[in-house]
Design an enzyme around this catalytic site. Structure first.
Site, PDB file in Angstrom:
ATOM      1  CB  CYS A 166      -0.893  -0.011   1.238  1.00 45.71           C
ATOM      2  SG  CYS A 166      -1.927   1.475   1.365  1.00 45.71           S
ATOM      3  CG  HIS A 208      -5.446  -1.912  -1.727  1.00 47.50           C
ATOM      4  ND1 HIS A 208      -4.524  -2.591  -0.957  1.00 47.50           N
ATOM      5  CD2 HIS A 208      -5.154  -0.589  -1.575  1.00 47.50           C
ATOM      6  CE1 HIS A 208      -3.726  -1.721  -0.360  1.00 47.50           C
ATOM      7  NE2 HIS A 208      -4.079  -0.494  -0.730  1.00 47.50           N
ATOM      8  CD  GLU A 209      -6.308   1.816  -4.489  1.00 48.37           C
ATOM      9  OE1 GLU A 209      -6.419   2.705  -3.622  1.00 48.37           O
ATOM     10  OE2 GLU A 209      -5.242   1.215  -4.686  1.00 48.37           O
ATOM     11  CG  HIS A 212      -7.221   3.169   0.645  1.00 46.01           C
ATOM     12  ND1 HIS A 212      -6.537   3.485   1.792  1.00 46.01           N
ATOM     13  CD2 HIS A 212      -6.357   2.449  -0.115  1.00 46.01           C
ATOM     14  CE1 HIS A 212      -5.320   2.971   1.746  1.00 46.01           C
ATOM     15  NE2 HIS A 212      -5.188   2.337   0.596  1.00 46.01           N
TER      16      HIS A 212
HETATM   17  C1  LIG Z   1      -2.536  -5.122  -4.898  1.00 48.82           C
HETATM   18  S1  LIG Z   1      -3.524  -3.747  -4.570  1.00 48.82           S
HETATM   19  C2  LIG Z   1      -2.329  -2.477  -4.285  1.00 48.82           C
HETATM   20  C3  LIG Z   1      -2.822  -1.116  -4.548  1.00 48.82           C
HETATM   21  C4  LIG Z   1      -1.952  -0.067  -3.935  1.00 48.82           C
HETATM   22  N1  LIG Z   1      -2.613   1.170  -4.031  1.00 48.82           N
HETATM   23  C5  LIG Z   1      -2.629   2.086  -3.056  1.00 48.82           C
HETATM   24  O1  LIG Z   1      -2.177   1.966  -1.962  1.00 48.82           O
HETATM   25  C6  LIG Z   1      -0.620   0.025  -4.623  1.00 48.82           C
HETATM   26  O2  LIG Z   1      -0.514   0.595  -5.703  1.00 48.82           O
HETATM   27  N2  LIG Z   1       0.426  -0.525  -3.992  1.00 48.82           N
HETATM   28  C7  LIG Z   1       1.755  -0.550  -4.560  1.00 48.82           C
HETATM   29  C8  LIG Z   1       2.795  -0.692  -3.471  1.00 48.82           C
HETATM   30  C9  LIG Z   1       1.849  -1.709  -5.538  1.00 48.82           C
HETATM   31  O3  LIG Z   1       1.101  -2.665  -5.463  1.00 48.82           O
HETATM   32  N3  LIG Z   1       2.791  -1.602  -6.460  1.00 48.82           N
HETATM   33  C10 LIG Z   1       3.021  -2.639  -7.430  1.00 48.82           C
HETATM   34  C11 LIG Z   1       3.884  -2.116  -8.557  1.00 48.82           C
HETATM   35  O4  LIG Z   1       5.123  -1.652  -8.122  1.00 48.82           O
HETATM   36  C12 LIG Z   1       3.711  -3.845  -6.777  1.00 48.82           C
HETATM   37  O5  LIG Z   1       3.667  -4.925  -7.402  1.00 48.82           O
HETATM   38  O6  LIG Z   1       4.275  -3.710  -5.682  1.00 48.82           O
HETATM   39 FE   LIG Z   2      -3.457   1.398  -0.121  1.00 48.79          FE
END
Ligand SMILES: CSCC[C@H](NC=O)C(=O)N[C@@H](C)C(=O)N[C@@H](CO)C(=O)O
Ligand SMILES: [Fe+2]
Length: 268
Positions: A166, A208-209, A212
């Site tokens: 996240c 996930h979103e 939030h």
């Molecule tokens: C698997 S749902 C994750 C959604 C999250 N959104 C907001 O908090 C998010 O984008 N988290 C990132 C740390 C993420 O998942 N990034 C990807 C691409 O780098 C990853 O595989 O870690």
């Molecule tokens: Fe998140």
């Protein structure tokens, strides 16, 4: 930026039940998916509440964002746990103007810059019902999806674990079990209603979103054992918050049981 197998597959095979998602080539092309004739839920809810058919707290959920609620300054910054804005109520959006489009654009900017695949408005300090995501996580690739005032119509019974990160919890990754498929009603950036069915990584990111937007954070969904495995990191974030702001932490992993009670699927 790591593109997982799941997101790579997403590019080539449909995880959306709809067929009109457009490539993320231009910010003007972020108006996606299909419109349906789905009735306008806020009005229905208000009418039902007036007639006493539904409870008053359902009506309160429909509080509408004012122009002030939607004011932002670019560049946006990610709000980190345990900032109370991550637990605040997120108001419904009723004004579909250029400010909203610019906010969504800025959210995509900060999402890509921070290696995210999804971002919700409260994570940039704007407490409204808006999320953006692109499960590929690269500008110009995959689909850019904007959902305003989303509602979950249905979760699948079948659940699956996935190691989530996240943006509000930098460096923390841990398993979260969620329903595999989700059916959603939402509005697009123009205010048009649509319905979509999501599976695989898009379903995961959406959920996930969506959490939030409900003030639910990913560790609220983790088993006690999994939370235990990240407890030290959570407490480090809590300490950093105190050092940065000079304020006491508004919550602690120690209070997790209280939040856990609020986190169940199918409550929407
Ligand atoms: C698997 S749902 C994750 C959604 C999250 N959104 C907001 O908090 C998010 O984008 N988290 C990132 C740390 C993420 O998942 N990034 C990807 C691409 O780098 C990853 O595989 O870690
Ligand atoms: Fe998140």
């Amino acid at each position: 930026m790591i593109v997982s197998m799941a997101s790579a597959n997403f590019v080539h095979s449909p995880c959306f039940s709809t067929k009109t998602l457009r490539p993320a080539t231009s910010s003007l092309n972020r108006f996606i998916i299909f419109s349906s004739n789905y009735s306008y839920r806020p009005l229905v809810v208000k009418a039902q509440a007036k007639r006493g058919i539904i409870q008053k707290d359902v009506l309160l959920e429909e509080e509408i964002a004012t122009p002030d609620d939607l004011k932002f300054e670019a560049p946006l910054e990610i709000v980190l746990y345990p900032d109370p804005r991550l637990r605040s109520k997120n108001k419904r959006v009723a004004t579909f103007d250029d400010n909203l489009k610019n906010l969504a654009d800025e959210m995509f900017d900060v999402m890509y810059k921070t290696d995210g695949i999804g971002l919700s408005a409260p994570q940039v300090g704007i407490n409204v019902q808006l999320m953006v995501f692109n499960p590929v996580g690269e500008r110009g690739e995959g689909e850019e999806i904007i959902l305003v005032n989303p509602k979950v119509i249905k979760y699948s019974k079948k659940v699956a674990p996935y190691t989530e990160g996240c943006l509000s919890f930098p460096g923390i990754n841990a398993d979260v079990v969620r329903p595999e498929i989700v059916k959603v009603d939402a509005q697009d950036i123009t205010g048009a209603n649509f319905t979509l069915s999501l599976s695989r990584l898009p379903s995961r990111v959406f959920q996930h979103e969506f959490d939030h937007l409900e003030g639910i954070l990913f560790f609220d969904r983790m088993s006690a054992e999994v939370v235990e495995s990240i407890r030290t990191e959570l407490m480090e974030l809590e300490q950093k918050y105190e050092d940065r702001t000079g304020l006491p932490r508004p919550e602690s992993v120690e209070t997790r049981k209280r939040w856990k009670a609020a986190a169940g699927f199918g409550k929407s």
